[in-house]
Design a protein around this motif. Structure first.
Motif, mmCIF file in Angstrom:
data_model
loop_
_atom_site.group_PDB
_atom_site.id
_atom_site.type_symbol
_atom_site.label_atom_id
_atom_site.label_comp_id
_atom_site.label_asym_id
_atom_site.label_seq_id
_atom_site.Cartn_x
_atom_site.Cartn_y
_atom_site.Cartn_z
ATOM 1 N N VAL A 1 0.823 -1.211 0.000
ATOM 2 C CA VAL A 1 0.000 0.000 0.000
ATOM 3 C C VAL A 1 0.858 1.262 0.000
ATOM 4 N N GLY A 2 1.918 1.272 0.814
ATOM 5 C CA GLY A 2 2.781 2.438 0.863
ATOM 6 C C GLY A 2 3.427 2.741 -0.475
ATOM 7 N N GLN A 3 3.848 1.688 -1.169
ATOM 8 C CA GLN A 3 4.480 1.876 -2.483
ATOM 9 C C GLN A 3 3.471 2.377 -3.512
ATOM 10 N N LEU A 4 2.248 1.856 -3.460
ATOM 11 C CA LEU A 4 1.204 2.302 -4.388
ATOM 12 C C LEU A 4 0.829 3.765 -4.133
ATOM 13 N N ALA A 5 0.722 4.137 -2.865
ATOM 14 C CA ALA A 5 0.419 5.528 -2.532
ATOM 15 C C ALA A 5 1.548 6.448 -2.994
ATOM 16 N N THR A 6 2.779 5.981 -2.866
ATOM 17 C CA THR A 6 3.929 6.759 -3.326
ATOM 18 C C THR A 6 3.893 6.923 -4.839
ATOM 19 N N ASP A 7 3.478 5.890 -5.544
ATOM 20 C CA ASP A 7 3.278 5.991 -6.997
ATOM 21 C C ASP A 7 2.316 7.115 -7.346
ATOM 22 N N LEU A 8 1.213 7.197 -6.605
ATOM 23 C CA LEU A 8 0.209 8.228 -6.875
ATOM 24 C C LEU A 8 0.794 9.623 -6.687
ATOM 25 N N ILE A 9 1.599 9.787 -5.657
ATOM 26 C CA ILE A 9 2.200 11.093 -5.367
ATOM 27 C C ILE A 9 3.154 11.500 -6.485
ATOM 28 N N ILE A 10 4.039 10.584 -6.876
ATOM 29 C CA ILE A 10 5.031 10.891 -7.910
ATOM 30 C C ILE A 10 4.348 11.181 -9.241
ATOM 31 N N SER A 11 3.372 10.347 -9.613
ATOM 32 C CA SER A 11 2.688 10.496 -10.890
ATOM 33 C C SER A 11 1.864 11.774 -10.950
ATOM 34 N N THR A 12 1.123 12.062 -9.890
ATOM 35 C CA THR A 12 0.232 13.219 -9.891
ATOM 36 C C THR A 12 1.001 14.534 -9.867
ATOM 37 N N LEU A 13 2.032 14.590 -9.040
ATOM 38 C CA LEU A 13 2.814 15.827 -8.916
ATOM 39 C C LEU A 13 3.870 15.956 -10.005
ATOM 40 N N GLN A 14 3.994 14.893 -10.830
ATOM 41 C CA GLN A 14 4.964 14.888 -11.938
ATOM 42 C C GLN A 14 6.367 15.253 -11.432
ATOM 43 N N LEU A 15 6.789 14.543 -10.399
ATOM 44 C CA LEU A 15 8.086 14.807 -9.784
ATOM 45 C C LEU A 15 9.224 14.366 -10.697
ATOM 46 N N ALA A 16 10.289 15.113 -10.680
ATOM 47 C CA ALA A 16 11.461 14.801 -11.517
ATOM 48 C C ALA A 16 12.381 13.838 -10.783
ATOM 49 N N LYS A 17 12.906 12.867 -11.518
ATOM 50 C CA LYS A 17 13.858 11.927 -10.917
ATOM 51 C C LYS A 17 15.209 12.623 -10.745
ATOM 52 N N VAL A 18 15.747 12.573 -9.523
ATOM 53 C CA VAL A 18 17.002 13.281 -9.244
ATOM 54 C C VAL A 18 18.125 12.354 -8.803
ATOM 55 N N GLY A 19 17.830 11.058 -8.705
ATOM 56 C CA GLY A 19 18.884 10.133 -8.309
ATOM 57 C C GLY A 19 18.338 8.770 -7.938
ATOM 58 N N HIS A 20 19.231 7.906 -7.477
ATOM 59 C CA HIS A 20 18.826 6.562 -7.054
ATOM 60 C C HIS A 20 19.674 6.122 -5.874
ATOM 61 N N PHE A 21 19.244 5.041 -5.240
ATOM 62 C CA PHE A 21 20.008 4.465 -4.149
ATOM 63 C C PHE A 21 20.789 3.263 -4.661
ATOM 64 N N HIS A 22 22.069 3.269 -4.374
ATOM 65 C CA HIS A 22 22.914 2.133 -4.714
ATOM 66 C C HIS A 22 23.134 1.329 -3.438
ATOM 67 N N THR A 23 22.499 0.156 -3.358
ATOM 68 C CA THR A 23 22.585 -0.669 -2.158
ATOM 69 C C THR A 23 22.426 -2.132 -2.513
ATOM 70 N N ASP A 24 23.091 -2.988 -1.764
ATOM 71 C CA ASP A 24 22.932 -4.435 -1.962
ATOM 72 C C ASP A 24 21.912 -5.002 -0.975
ATOM 73 N N ALA A 25 21.208 -4.126 -0.262
ATOM 74 C CA ALA A 25 20.209 -4.582 0.698
ATOM 75 C C ALA A 25 18.859 -4.855 0.047
ATOM 76 N N LEU A 26 18.673 -4.379 -1.187
ATOM 77 C CA LEU A 26 17.424 -4.612 -1.920
ATOM 78 C C LEU A 26 17.651 -5.620 -3.031
ATOM 79 N N ILE A 27 16.628 -6.417 -3.318
ATOM 80 C CA ILE A 27 16.713 -7.352 -4.437
ATOM 81 C C ILE A 27 16.881 -6.561 -5.728
ATOM 82 N N PRO A 28 17.885 -6.869 -6.549
ATOM 83 C CA PRO A 28 18.124 -6.102 -7.776
ATOM 84 C C PRO A 28 16.943 -6.213 -8.747
#
Length: 260
Positions: free
Chosen positions: A27-54
């Motif tokens: 649910v949190g990820q889906l709600a975050t999708d709505l925020i990014i899509s609606t506000l048309q936020l610009a991508k400014v970077g990413h996280f480089h980590t081995d703690a998440l499944i690639p």
């Protein structure tokens, strides 16, 4: 580690950070999708980590055939200078052996970036609620002591319900209470980390079950908007969220008629 898209990282000092927990129903990820899509936020970077499944995929917020070819990864940061808002979208599960390391990375980034407050969007198993949690709305909140000084009056005006603590030994003793968020992933641990590090954090969550969790995502996004007013809407209307193109693939293709 945060890796900016450009040569210099964005100035996050004083910004509000929103991020999801990988929790029940996503649910949190889906709600975050709505925020990014609606506000048309610009991508400014990413996280480089081995703690998440690639993972890698096409642009989930594509608006044309041209930008649909852009690639997205498991953890990306979006931003609005006008709203002083940063959003970290997490698209992959956290490796169980790396959860503590991932939390440390997030806390370190929050502190070094100078965010004014952090909001964690999450969810918890509806079937594991106790009696008091069955009453009223399914939405709950938590505030760290640092944020409580600033936001408690506004939260009181909204008449929100704080996440209840439950008995540590149900059926035996009710004297000892604990914070329990089953299905919430790193929600409780990250919240405790921020409390211990004196970081202003709010947790907004909803009780839900696995299935079609799109209505839960809209409810959580509206809950957040009631507080932060990311979208300006008349008092008698709900915010108009834009559903991202990637949601067309949430449940795969339809049932082939040939099987009948």
């Amino acid at each position: 580690m945060f890796v900016p898209t450009g040569e210099t990282p964005p100035p996050f000092k004083g910004y509000t950070l929103i991020l999801p927990a990988v929790s029940v129903g996503n649910v949190g990820q889906l709600a975050t999708d709505l925020i990014i899509s609606t506000l048309q936020l610009a991508k400014v970077g990413h996280f480089h980590t081995d703690a998440l499944i690639p993972m890698v995929g096409n642009n989930p917020y594509a608006t044309s055939s041209e930008n649909a070819k852009e690639l997205s990864t498991n953890a990306e940061v979006y931003c609005s200078k006008e709203l002083k808002l940063a959003v970290l979208q997490i698209r992959a599960p956290i490796l169980q052996a790396k959860t503590k390391e991932f939390r440390k990375t997030i806390v370190s980034w929050i502190k070094s970036s100078g965010f004014s407050r952090t909001v964690l969007l999450s969810s918890s198993h509806a079937y594991q609620r106790d009696d008091q949690q069955m009453q009223g709305t399914s939405l709950r909140f938590l505030l760290s002591p640092k944020l409580e000084q600033e936001a408690s009056q506004r939260i009181k005006e909204l008449e929100w319900r704080e996440m209840e603590k439950v008995s540590a030994f149900p059926g035996i003793s009710d004297s000892e209470k604990k914070l329990y968020i089953p299905g919430g992933g790193i929600t409780r641990a990250l919240y405790n980390d921020c409390c211990n590090e004196d970081i202003p954090m709010a947790v907004l969550l909803t009780f839900c079950s696995e299935g079609d969790n799109i209505p839960d995502a809209f409810a959580l996004a509206n809950y957040l908007n009631d507080w932060l007013h990311l979208l300006s809407t008349p008092a008698d209307r709900s915010p108009q969220w834009n559903v991202p193109a990637s949601w067309k693939l949430l449940f795969g293709n339809g049932i082939p008629p040939a099987i009948f």
